[in-house]
Design a protein around this motif. Structure first.
Motif, short mmCIF file in Angstrom:
data_model
loop_
_atom_site.label_atom_id
_atom_site.label_comp_id
_atom_site.label_asym_id
_atom_site.label_seq_id
_atom_site.Cartn_x
_atom_site.Cartn_y
_atom_site.Cartn_z
N GLN A 186 0.81 -1.22 0.00
CA GLN A 186 0.00 0.00 0.00
C GLN A 186 0.85 1.27 0.00
OE1 GLN A 186 -2.09 -0.76 3.64
NE2 GLN A 186 -3.43 -2.33 2.75
N ASP A 187 0.18 2.36 -0.36
CA ASP A 187 0.75 3.71 -0.26
C ASP A 187 2.12 3.81 -0.93
OD1 ASP A 187 -1.49 4.45 1.28
OD2 ASP A 187 -0.52 3.71 3.10
N VAL A 188 2.20 3.33 -2.16
CA VAL A 188 3.45 3.44 -2.93
C VAL A 188 3.64 4.91 -3.32
CG1 VAL A 188 4.70 2.74 -4.99
CG2 VAL A 188 3.23 1.09 -3.78
N LYS A 189 4.79 5.45 -2.99
CA LYS A 189 5.07 6.87 -3.23
C LYS A 189 6.38 7.02 -4.00
CE LYS A 189 6.19 11.18 -0.78
NZ LYS A 189 6.46 11.77 0.55
N PHE A 190 6.29 7.51 -5.24
CA PHE A 190 7.50 7.80 -6.02
C PHE A 190 8.16 9.05 -5.46
CE2 PHE A 190 9.44 10.31 -9.43
CZ PHE A 190 10.42 9.42 -9.86
N ILE A 191 9.48 9.01 -5.30
CA ILE A 191 10.21 10.17 -4.77
C ILE A 191 11.07 10.81 -5.86
CG2 ILE A 191 11.92 10.96 -3.09
CD1 ILE A 191 10.96 8.72 -1.23
N SER A 192 11.93 10.04 -6.51
CA SER A 192 12.80 10.64 -7.51
C SER A 192 13.40 9.58 -8.42
CB SER A 192 13.94 11.43 -6.84
OG SER A 192 14.80 10.55 -6.12
N ALA A 193 13.95 10.03 -9.55
CA ALA A 193 14.70 9.18 -10.47
C ALA A 193 15.93 9.93 -10.92
CB ALA A 193 13.84 8.79 -11.67
N SER A 194 16.95 9.20 -11.31
CA SER A 194 18.21 9.83 -11.71
C SER A 194 18.07 10.63 -13.00
CB SER A 194 19.30 8.78 -11.86
OG SER A 194 18.92 7.82 -12.83
N PHE A 201 11.83 5.53 -3.69
CA PHE A 201 10.39 5.46 -3.45
C PHE A 201 10.15 4.98 -2.03
CE2 PHE A 201 11.88 1.60 -5.61
CZ PHE A 201 11.56 0.62 -4.69
N GLU A 202 8.91 5.12 -1.58
CA GLU A 202 8.47 4.58 -0.31
C GLU A 202 7.26 3.69 -0.56
OE1 GLU A 202 7.53 7.58 2.54
OE2 GLU A 202 9.54 8.48 2.52
N TYR A 203 7.05 2.73 0.32
CA TYR A 203 5.84 1.92 0.26
C TYR A 203 5.65 1.21 1.60
CZ TYR A 203 8.35 -2.54 0.01
OH TYR A 203 9.12 -3.63 0.31
N THR A 204 4.45 0.70 1.80
CA THR A 204 4.14 -0.05 3.01
C THR A 204 3.87 -1.50 2.64
OG1 THR A 204 3.22 1.88 4.14
CG2 THR A 204 2.57 -0.29 4.97
N ALA A 205 4.64 -2.40 3.25
CA ALA A 205 4.43 -3.83 3.06
C ALA A 205 3.65 -4.37 4.25
CB ALA A 205 5.77 -4.54 2.95
N ASN A 206 2.69 -5.24 3.97
CA ASN A 206 1.92 -5.89 5.02
C ASN A 206 2.12 -7.40 4.95
OD1 ASN A 206 -0.28 -3.82 6.27
ND2 ASN A 206 0.13 -3.31 4.12
N ALA A 207 2.01 -8.03 6.09
CA ALA A 207 1.91 -9.48 6.11
C ALA A 207 0.50 -9.88 5.71
CB ALA A 207 2.24 -10.01 7.50
N GLU A 208 0.35 -11.14 5.31
CA GLU A 208 -0.97 -11.69 5.02
C GLU A 208 -1.01 -13.12 5.52
OE1 GLU A 208 -4.07 -12.39 1.27
OE2 GLU A 208 -2.16 -11.35 0.95
#
Length: 444
Positions: free
Chosen positions: A175-183, A217-224
């Motif tokens: 969830q909540d994948v957030k692109f921050i930057s690229a070279s 980038f940032e993101y949130t990983a969850n268990a399932e």
């Protein structure tokens, strides 16, 4: 003056009559041969040097016996016997007698990911039982992923095309994948329906300088985790599109050979419940195929058959065997992969998902299998219907087209994790570049 004109005319005639040297057209057979040479890079002396650390008096007869049993992987290339680059370490994972010798000397300890999961699995199980929500225990991460092409790997001024892995945005537990930057200022993110999630960039090579591509980038990983019970599994709707697609053969690594059909029938004989069938398959693969370092998947004609022949497999190899046996047994299954992101133990990783009517898709990590640290039945079969919090999902299938498409065959023709690089003159294979991931674990 006449002599000058005569010399010029002669030079013109010689040039015109001399055939131009053209580069050899691309052929997969040549490419495959070079890939095999890269993987099978050890000599017998090098392999013996490693083995002698544990078996000082190793004999030629023992070497031949291990080769015959496939515990020591080798092949003949260009008339020379060559050993897989990790053949010697794999010997002490695959051959039971060798494993005991090494364990007696070095001891046996949990891996870095197992140590993390010893804490994570009870957290996940307790949370799901309390809340009823199978998606839980979120972990947020900030990632910088860097791919570096070696200096002068391509001629200066040539355009290098690069695909980097990027977290999927269509997965409920990611969830909540957030692109921050690229070279690079210009980049392309693959559309959501692309089964390999990529960030694409281009850059021109500079003489004597490495070519660096990076993303953050940032993101949130969850268990399932699904607390699965046989009585909760409903009969399949065999007319549904999910059932038809994911119980079918799939070139070229999900093939229903007579050998695979017979094996699946044997493993599931007398059982009709899909969950109990899957448990039999999961347990059998876990008990019979120890993890071993794998040669590149692109060099293997049929991965599940390779696992059966060689009595070993890494995460993707045993996952494809599990998927094939499930599909033959009427259990929808598909490939999924990306990275395991455990603190101090991140790595490439592959797993699977299977479908139960009334439940939906659930994760299965065949190579994590039955944890050696399992303290109860929930932990024992956790990875059949569950997955830990420390993942990055990049792929929902294998061997699918990239976006934009590559001109040349990929370095990894099955999976997509490390990235892909090419230029007008051809694909850039792994020895010509490197990759790295920096992970910052954030408070949730």
């Amino acid at each position: 003056m006449k002599k000058v004109l005569y010399a010029a005319a002669l030079l013109f005639l010689v040039t015109a009559c001399t055939p131009k040297t053209e580069s050899k057209p691309y052929a997969w057979e040549d490419d495959l041969h070079q890939r095999l040479l890269t993987d099978f890079s050890r000599t017998e002396d090098e392999v013996k040097d490693y083995i002698r650390k544990y078996i000082p008096d190793v004999s030629d007869e023992q070497m031949r016996q291990w080769e015959a049993s496939k515990a020591l992987e080798c092949m003949t290339l260009d008339g020379e016997k060559r050993y897989f680059r990790n053949a010697a370490p794999n010997l002490f994972r695959v051959d039971s007698a060798c494993y005991k010798i090494k364990a007696a000397k070095d001891g046996v300890s949990l891996s870095g990911s197992e140590k993390v999961n010893m804490e994570n699995l009870p957290e996940v199980i307790a949370s799901v039982k309390k809340s009823g929500n199978p998606i839980t225990a979120p972990k947020r991460m900030r990632v910088i992923y860097t791919l570096t092409v070696d200096s002068n790997a391509v001629p200066a001024g040539e355009l290098i095309r690069c695909w980097l892995p990027y977290p999927r945005t269509d997965q409920s537990r990611q969830q909540d994948v957030k692109f921050i930057s690229a070279s690079e200022s210009k980049y392309t993110l693959s559309p959501q329906d692309c089964l390999h999630s990529t960030l694409y960039m281009e850059k021109r090579a500079v003489q004597d300088q490495p070519t660096v591509f990076s993303e953050s980038f940032e993101y949130t990983a969850n268990a399932e985790w699904h607390n699965l019970k046989p009585e909760d599994i409903q009969p399949y709707d065999t007319t549904s599109s999910i059932y038809k697609e994911y119980t079918a053969e799939r070139e070229k690594h999900i093939i229903f050979s007579s050998r695979m059909r017979e094996l699946a029938a044997k493993l599931t004989a007398g059982e009709t419940n899909p969950l109990l069938k899957a448990k039999r398959i999961f347990r059998w693969v876990n008990d019979n195929f120890p993890w071993a370092s794998a040669r590149e998947y692109s060099t293997i004609e049929n991965i599940p058959e390779y696992v059966l022949d060689n009595h070993k497999g890494d995460c993707g190899q045993v996952s494809l065997l599990f998927i094939t046996l499930c599909r033959i047994s009427g259990i929808p299954a598909h490939f999924q992969s990306g990275f395991m992101m455990h603190p101090k133990a991140w790595n490439l990783h592959d797993w699977a998902e299977i479908y139960f009517e009334g439940i939906g898709w659930v994760p299965v990590d065949q190579s994590f299998g039955i944890p050696t640290f399992a303290r109860n039945a929930d932990e024992e079969y956790f990875f059949l219907g569950g997955i830990d919090s420390w993942r990055m999902i990049v792929n929902s299938d294998y061997g699918m087209p990239l976006m934009p498409e590559k001109k040349y065959p990929r370095s990894e023709t099955v999976d997509f994790q490390r990235g892909e690089v090419e230029w007008e003159g051809g694909n850039l294979y792994f020895p010509k570049w490197d990759y790295h991931m920096d992970i910052e674990y954030l408070d949730n």
